[in-house]
Design a protein around this motif. Sequence first.
Motif, PDB file in Angstrom:
ATOM      1  N   ARG A  65    -103.386  57.805  52.614  1.00 21.09           N
ATOM      2  CA  ARG A  65    -102.782  59.089  52.239  1.00 21.09           C
ATOM      3  C   ARG A  65    -101.862  59.599  53.347  1.00 21.09           C
ATOM      4  N   LEU A  66    -102.269  59.416  54.610  1.00 22.54           N
ATOM      5  CA  LEU A  66    -101.443  59.860  55.732  1.00 22.54           C
ATOM      6  C   LEU A  66    -100.133  59.082  55.814  1.00 22.54           C
ATOM      7  N   LEU A  67    -100.121  57.860  55.281  1.00 24.98           N
ATOM      8  CA  LEU A  67     -98.903  57.060  55.228  1.00 24.98           C
ATOM      9  C   LEU A  67     -98.191  57.199  53.887  1.00 24.98           C
ATOM     10  N   ASP A  68     -98.594  58.225  53.123  1.00 28.06           N
ATOM     11  CA  ASP A  68     -97.975  58.512  51.826  1.00 28.06           C
ATOM     12  C   ASP A  68     -98.170  57.381  50.822  1.00 28.06           C
ATOM     13  N   MET A  69     -99.333  56.726  50.919  1.00 29.22           N
ATOM     14  CA  MET A  69     -99.667  55.668  49.977  1.00 29.22           C
ATOM     15  C   MET A  69    -100.871  56.097  49.146  1.00 29.22           C
ATOM     16  N   PRO A  70    -100.735  56.249  47.844  1.00 32.12           N
ATOM     17  CA  PRO A  70    -101.895  56.568  47.007  1.00 32.12           C
ATOM     18  C   PRO A  70    -102.794  55.353  46.846  1.00 32.12           C
ATOM     19  N   SER A  71    -104.074  55.518  47.098  1.00 26.07           N
ATOM     20  CA  SER A  71    -104.998  54.389  46.984  1.00 26.07           C
ATOM     21  C   SER A  71    -105.153  53.968  45.531  1.00 26.07           C
ATOM     22  N   PRO A  72    -105.066  52.677  45.237  1.00 21.28           N
ATOM     23  CA  PRO A  72    -105.262  52.208  43.864  1.00 21.28           C
ATOM     24  C   PRO A  72    -106.743  52.144  43.472  1.00 21.28           C
ATOM     25  N   LEU A  73    -107.655  52.379  44.426  1.00 22.67           N
ATOM     26  CA  LEU A  73    -109.086  52.294  44.156  1.00 22.67           C
ATOM     27  C   LEU A  73    -109.786  53.518  44.731  1.00 22.67           C
ATOM     28  N   SER A  74    -110.930  53.831  44.143  1.00 22.90           N
ATOM     29  CA  SER A  74    -111.807  54.856  44.692  1.00 22.90           C
ATOM     30  C   SER A  74    -112.638  54.237  45.810  1.00 22.90           C
ATOM     31  N   ALA A  75    -113.315  55.081  46.580  1.00 25.77           N
ATOM     32  CA  ALA A  75    -114.172  54.572  47.651  1.00 25.77           C
ATOM     33  C   ALA A  75    -115.295  53.701  47.083  1.00 25.77           C
ATOM     34  N   ASP A  76    -115.861  54.104  45.943  1.00 25.57           N
ATOM     35  CA  ASP A  76    -116.924  53.304  45.320  1.00 25.57           C
ATOM     36  C   ASP A  76    -116.403  51.933  44.893  1.00 25.57           C
ATOM     37  N   GLU A  77    -115.180  51.881  44.385  1.00 27.73           N
ATOM     38  CA  GLU A  77    -114.597  50.597  43.974  1.00 27.73           C
ATOM     39  C   GLU A  77    -114.309  49.720  45.196  1.00 27.73           C
ATOM     40  N   ILE A  78    -113.899  50.339  46.305  1.00 27.46           N
ATOM     41  CA  ILE A  78    -113.696  49.582  47.542  1.00 27.46           C
ATOM     42  C   ILE A  78    -115.026  49.023  48.036  1.00 27.46           C
ATOM     43  N   ASP A  79    -116.071  49.846  47.977  1.00 30.23           N
ATOM     44  CA  ASP A  79    -117.411  49.374  48.362  1.00 30.23           C
ATOM     45  C   ASP A  79    -117.803  48.145  47.545  1.00 30.23           C
ATOM     46  N   ALA A  80    -117.563  48.214  46.235  1.00 32.14           N
ATOM     47  CA  ALA A  80    -117.945  47.109  45.349  1.00 32.14           C
ATOM     48  C   ALA A  80    -117.167  45.841  45.678  1.00 32.14           C
ATOM     49  N   ALA A  81    -115.887  45.986  46.033  1.00 30.13           N
ATOM     50  CA  ALA A  81    -115.075  44.819  46.393  1.00 30.13           C
ATOM     51  C   ALA A  81    -115.611  44.156  47.658  1.00 30.13           C
ATOM     52  N   LYS A  82    -116.005  44.959  48.618  1.00 27.69           N
ATOM     53  CA  LYS A  82    -116.556  44.398  49.859  1.00 27.69           C
ATOM     54  C   LYS A  82    -117.862  43.654  49.588  1.00 27.69           C
ATOM     55  N   GLU A  83    -118.705  44.230  48.764  1.00 23.54           N
ATOM     56  CA  GLU A  83    -119.963  43.560  48.429  1.00 23.54           C
ATOM     57  C   GLU A  83    -119.700  42.251  47.689  1.00 23.54           C
ATOM     58  N   ALA A  84    -118.695  42.242  46.825  1.00 24.53           N
ATOM     59  CA  ALA A  84    -118.367  41.028  46.081  1.00 24.53           C
ATOM     60  C   ALA A  84    -117.910  39.910  47.009  1.00 24.53           C
ATOM     61  N   VAL A  85    -117.138  40.274  48.025  1.00 25.50           N
ATOM     62  CA  VAL A  85    -116.661  39.270  48.982  1.00 25.50           C
ATOM     63  C   VAL A  85    -117.821  38.683  49.776  1.00 25.50           C
ATOM     64  N   LEU A  86    -118.713  39.536  50.237  1.00 31.11           N
ATOM     65  CA  LEU A  86    -119.862  39.044  51.000  1.00 31.11           C
ATOM     66  C   LEU A  86    -120.721  38.111  50.150  1.00 31.11           C
ATOM     67  N   LYS A  87    -120.947  38.500  48.914  1.00 26.89           N
ATOM     68  CA  LYS A  87    -121.767  37.677  48.014  1.00 26.89           C
ATOM     69  C   LYS A  87    -121.085  36.348  47.710  1.00 26.89           C
ATOM     70  N   ALA A  88    -119.776  36.390  47.440  1.00 21.81           N
ATOM     71  CA  ALA A  88    -119.048  35.173  47.087  1.00 21.81           C
ATOM     72  C   ALA A  88    -119.028  34.167  48.228  1.00 21.81           C
ATOM     73  N   ASN A  89    -119.027  34.677  49.469  1.00 23.25           N
ATOM     74  CA  ASN A  89    -118.982  33.793  50.634  1.00 23.25           C
ATOM     75  C   ASN A  89    -120.359  33.505  51.228  1.00 23.25           C
ATOM     76  N   GLY A  90    -121.394  34.138  50.678  1.00 24.65           N
ATOM     77  CA  GLY A  90    -122.751  33.889  51.147  1.00 24.65           C
ATOM     78  C   GLY A  90    -123.034  34.407  52.536  1.00 24.65           C
ATOM     79  N   PHE A  91    -122.381  35.529  52.923  1.00 24.65           N
ATOM     80  CA  PHE A  91    -122.548  36.069  54.261  1.00 24.65           C
ATOM     81  C   PHE A  91    -123.640  37.137  54.320  1.00 24.65           C
ATOM     82  N   GLU A  92    -124.492  37.032  55.327  1.00 24.24           N
ATOM     83  CA  GLU A  92    -125.477  38.070  55.630  1.00 24.24           C
ATOM     84  C   GLU A  92    -125.050  38.869  56.858  1.00 24.24           C
TER      85      GLU A  92
END
Length: 289
Positions: A65-92
């Motif tokens: 927002r400070l760089l005048d860029m509207p986020s295409p995702l909500s914070a909850d959707e960003i959280d879900a994307a991060k969890e998906a990446v960890l799961k897909a790569n098998g990282f603990e």
Amino acid sequence: MAGAYDDRDGKIWMDGKLVKWRDANVHILTHGLHYASSVFEGERCYNGKIFKGHEHSLRLIRSARLLDMPSPLSADEIDAAKEAVLKANGFENAYVRALMWRGSGTEMGVSAKGNPVRFAVAAWEWGAYYGDAKWEGAKLDVAKWRRPDPLTIPTSAKAAGLYMICTMSKHAAEAKGFSDALFMDFEGYVAEATGANIFFTKDGEVHTPLADRFLNGITRQTVIGLLKEAGVTVHERRIRPEELDGFEECWLTGTAAEVTPVAQIGDWRFEIGPLSRQISDRYEALVRA
């Protein structure tokens, strides 16, 4: 995982789906590449859980927002994307990098409101950021560059453009045999390292630069909370370079750095003492709780 960062096995979340690591590419005329219209977050996952992941997601949106860029995702959707990446790569246990930038579109000048804002998440296994300095103490050069005036650039954003002088200063420090570099701010007060906040001790109390001219790190805020819980007085204030001679201990804080003691800044020397070790242990226990 090893090798160049563009040539690895695994999955990266990019614009709504998981793609093969080597296929996570952007066009050469991506606006973020030319004009630094890009913000990011660095996070760590411990035992399958990202430490303060939602806070990082919220900060990413604020930075955009400070760089005048509207986020295409909500914070909850960003959280879900991060969890998906960890799961897909098998990282603990991993480092997580979330990135938002203006992509290619109908505009390729300074103005780019018509270009889409894109989002990606990658993760990889990453050990101690400063290597053996985690236990032996980092050695810092004093950068010739200064952190900019907040009236010249949005210093409270975790924006890619703010790291240009960090890369230059870290390269110069490494060429001299140092681990990193310490910046002064635009008025000459002690500010931060290239990717970490800094703390000092004197007579059992802690002093740290007031974070209103550079990024107020999430790890910094966490460590201040831990210190206060332990009954330690914390002074957030302007610190003059000449005061470094009177400080006893010093440490850095950051998602990558975690809590890393500092043994040397230029000609100043510091003890890796009990408070440095105590706060490092308390932070380690917290993130793995």
